[in-house]
Motif scaffolding. Structure first.
Motif, PDB file in Angstrom:
ATOM      1  N   HIS A   1       0.829  -1.207   0.000  1.00 52.40           N
ATOM      2  CA  HIS A   1       0.000   0.000   0.000  1.00 52.40           C
ATOM      3  C   HIS A   1       0.864   1.259   0.000  1.00 52.40           C
ATOM      4  CE1 HIS A   1      -4.157  -1.441   0.470  1.00 52.40           C
ATOM      5  NE2 HIS A   1      -3.574  -2.503   0.989  1.00 52.40           N
ATOM      6  N   GLY A   2       0.588   2.116  -0.975  1.00 46.19           N
ATOM      7  CA  GLY A   2       1.242   3.414  -1.051  1.00 46.19           C
ATOM      8  C   GLY A   2       2.664   3.410  -1.572  1.00 46.19           C
ATOM      9  N   LEU A   3       3.201   2.264  -1.990  1.00 49.04           N
ATOM     10  CA  LEU A   3       4.577   2.223  -2.457  1.00 49.04           C
ATOM     11  C   LEU A   3       4.714   2.864  -3.840  1.00 49.04           C
ATOM     12  CD1 LEU A   3       6.047  -1.228  -1.361  1.00 49.04           C
ATOM     13  CD2 LEU A   3       5.990   0.960  -0.149  1.00 49.04           C
ATOM     14  N   ARG A   4       5.930   3.207  -4.147  1.00 50.91           N
ATOM     15  CA  ARG A   4       6.258   3.814  -5.438  1.00 50.91           C
ATOM     16  C   ARG A   4       6.634   2.702  -6.410  1.00 50.91           C
ATOM     17  NH1 ARG A   4      10.943   7.496  -3.028  1.00 50.91           N
ATOM     18  NH2 ARG A   4      11.422   5.394  -2.280  1.00 50.91           N
TER      19      ARG A   4
ATOM     20  N   ILE B   1       2.264   5.200  -9.177  1.00 49.52           N
ATOM     21  CA  ILE B   1       2.743   4.395 -10.308  1.00 49.52           C
ATOM     22  C   ILE B   1       3.299   5.287 -11.407  1.00 49.52           C
ATOM     23  CG2 ILE B   1       2.112   2.665 -12.024  1.00 49.52           C
ATOM     24  CD1 ILE B   1      -0.257   1.920 -10.187  1.00 49.52           C
ATOM     25  N   ARG B   2       4.498   4.953 -11.840  1.00 53.20           N
ATOM     26  CA  ARG B   2       5.090   5.571 -13.016  1.00 53.20           C
ATOM     27  C   ARG B   2       5.327   4.489 -14.060  1.00 53.20           C
ATOM     28  NH1 ARG B   2       9.792   9.186 -10.019  1.00 53.20           N
ATOM     29  NH2 ARG B   2       8.494  11.001  -9.524  1.00 53.20           N
ATOM     30  N   VAL B   3       5.033   4.826 -15.290  1.00 54.02           N
ATOM     31  CA  VAL B   3       5.284   3.920 -16.421  1.00 54.02           C
ATOM     32  C   VAL B   3       6.328   4.555 -17.320  1.00 54.02           C
ATOM     33  CG1 VAL B   3       4.308   2.832 -18.472  1.00 54.02           C
ATOM     34  CG2 VAL B   3       3.002   2.862 -16.333  1.00 54.02           C
TER      35      VAL B   3
ATOM     36  N   GLY C   1      -4.385   5.463 -15.430  1.00 52.51           N
ATOM     37  CA  GLY C   1      -4.224   5.011 -14.055  1.00 52.51           C
ATOM     38  C   GLY C   1      -2.854   5.267 -13.480  1.00 52.51           C
ATOM     39  N   ALA C   2      -1.869   5.515 -14.331  1.00 53.58           N
ATOM     40  CA  ALA C   2      -0.523   5.830 -13.846  1.00 53.58           C
ATOM     41  C   ALA C   2      -0.418   7.317 -13.548  1.00 53.58           C
ATOM     42  CB  ALA C   2       0.522   5.431 -14.879  1.00 53.58           C
ATOM     43  N   GLU C   3       0.322   7.671 -12.504  1.00 56.19           N
ATOM     44  CA  GLU C   3       0.517   9.083 -12.189  1.00 56.19           C
ATOM     45  C   GLU C   3       1.304   9.784 -13.286  1.00 56.19           C
ATOM     46  OE1 GLU C   3       2.236   9.955  -8.436  1.00 56.19           O
ATOM     47  OE2 GLU C   3       0.593   9.081  -7.265  1.00 56.19           O
TER      48      GLU C   3
ATOM     49  N   THR D   1      12.031   4.648  -6.472  1.00 55.10           N
ATOM     50  CA  THR D   1      11.276   3.441  -6.806  1.00 55.10           C
ATOM     51  C   THR D   1      11.379   2.421  -5.684  1.00 55.10           C
ATOM     52  OG1 THR D   1      11.601   3.737  -9.189  1.00 55.10           O
ATOM     53  CG2 THR D   1      11.116   1.512  -8.422  1.00 55.10           C
ATOM     54  N   ASP D   2      10.230   1.945  -5.200  1.00 60.23           N
ATOM     55  CA  ASP D   2      10.200   0.858  -4.223  1.00 60.23           C
ATOM     56  C   ASP D   2      10.037  -0.503  -4.894  1.00 60.23           C
ATOM     57  OD1 ASP D   2      10.256   2.533  -1.828  1.00 60.23           O
ATOM     58  OD2 ASP D   2       8.236   3.140  -2.442  1.00 60.23           O
ATOM     59  N   VAL D   3       9.276  -0.534  -5.982  1.00 58.39           N
ATOM     60  CA  VAL D   3       9.055  -1.763  -6.744  1.00 58.39           C
ATOM     61  C   VAL D   3       9.312  -1.450  -8.215  1.00 58.39           C
ATOM     62  CG1 VAL D   3       7.427  -3.570  -7.410  1.00 58.39           C
ATOM     63  CG2 VAL D   3       7.326  -2.587  -5.100  1.00 58.39           C
TER      64      VAL D   3
END
Length: 321
Positions: free
Chosen positions: A142-145, A169-171, A181-183, A198-200
């Motif tokens: 939850h809330g991760l980058r 979320i960044r793509v 849906g991506a920021e 980036t966390d993931v």
């Protein structure tokens, strides 16, 4: 236009190729024949065909010969999403339309990427390998980058199923169209600036000469130490030795890999024994799902060919996917 579809390999070609026509191949051919008929096409021998469904992996010269011998073939359908073994041959610059299954299998692959992510964050491999009560503090998604490399069907589906987790979320993709849906949707040049935030990191893009080893020692070093790396694309996107060293040195916290380079990893490779690495055997999508999605793609494309509509999954000769 009339859709006269041949399917390769035939039983004879399959035997010559060295791949016995197992029941799986027979079943695949049978289901594709049904899809061709459902789309309003005719299943015909190669000599009568104007289109071809090509099922022989990794044999561009064999396909080139088939197209040279049958110049009337104007459309070739591949059953795979990745066609990196064919792109360097120059086949896609021939005067025909080539389509692949890109986007067709996104649902199950994105689901697998989510599973790998959650398992890495919650140290599932370490817990499973410890034969005693072993409390490990879990991390929440939850809330991760989340940064996703690639903006195709897998990325779009992963963005969708991540929505309940409230991730940022960044793509990163080659085309500048925004992924819903991506920021942010960013170009490849933004990768290095994005990694420290980036966390993931999820790798879900096509393998091309430009994206081979897109994640190496420098990119792994740019990630924060709590970062998780997930790869559901192709093993060669990541430098395997650099990944193993980053895990060993604690420069990243975990890796979830459905693909590796080489594939499969040899017995005794350090990643097999690393409790921070979760490796699955390139099994993100099931055989039943792949067959169903492929047949739906073939049926729609046969219908579109007959109606003169653009085909789905067209390969861009310039990019090779």
């Amino acid at each position: 236009m009339e859709a006269r579809i041949a399917i390769a390999p035939s039983a004879e070609v399959g035997q010559a190729y060295g791949r016995a026509n197992s029941p799986d191949i027979d079943h695949l051919r049978s289901e594709i024949e049904k899809a061709v008929a459902a789309g309003g096409g005719a299943n015909v021998p190669l000599d009568e065909a104007n289109s071809l469904v090509w099922l022989i992996p990794g044999e561009p010269e064999q396909l080139r010969q088939a197209l040279d011998d049958h110049p009337g073939i104007g459309w070739v359908q591949f059953p795979w999403a990745g066609v990196e073994k064919f792109a360097p041959s120059g086949l896609f610059r021939r005067p025909a339309v080539f389509t692949c299954a890109k986007g067709s299998f996104a649902g199950q692959v994105a689901e697998h990427a989510l599973m790998l992510t959650l398992a890495c964050l919650r140290s599932v491999v370490r817990q499973a390998r410890t034969p005693r009560w072993h409390a490990v503090d879990p991390r929440s998604l939850h809330g991760l980058r989340v940064t996703i490399l690639g903006g195709g069907g897998i990325a779009a589906e992963l963005v969708r199923i991540l929505q309940p987790f409230g991730c940022r979320i960044r793509v990163i993709r080659r085309r500048d169209e925004k992924v819903e849906g991506a920021e942010e949707t960013l170009p490849p040049t933004a990768l290095h600036a994005t990694l420290p935030e980036t966390d993931v990191l999820v790798v879900a893009l096509a393998l091309t000469p430009e994206t081979r080893h897109v994640i190496g020692a420098a990119e792994l070093a740019a990630l924060p130490p709590q970062a998780v790396v997930v790869n559901v694309a192709r093993g060669a996107h990541i430098q395997t030795d650099a990944l193993a060293e980053a895990l060993r040195a604690g420069r990243i916290s975990a890796a979830g890999l459905d693909v590796t380079d080489p594939e499969p990893l040899p017995e005794g490779h350090p990643l097999w024994n690393d409790p921070r690495a979760l490796i699955t055997s390139h099994c993100a999508d099931s055989a039943e799902y792949v067959l169903r999605m492929l047949c739906e793609r073939v049926e729609r494309n046969v219908h579109r060919l007959r109606e003169g509509l653009p085909l789905e999954g067209v390969i861009d000769p310039a990019t090779g996917y």
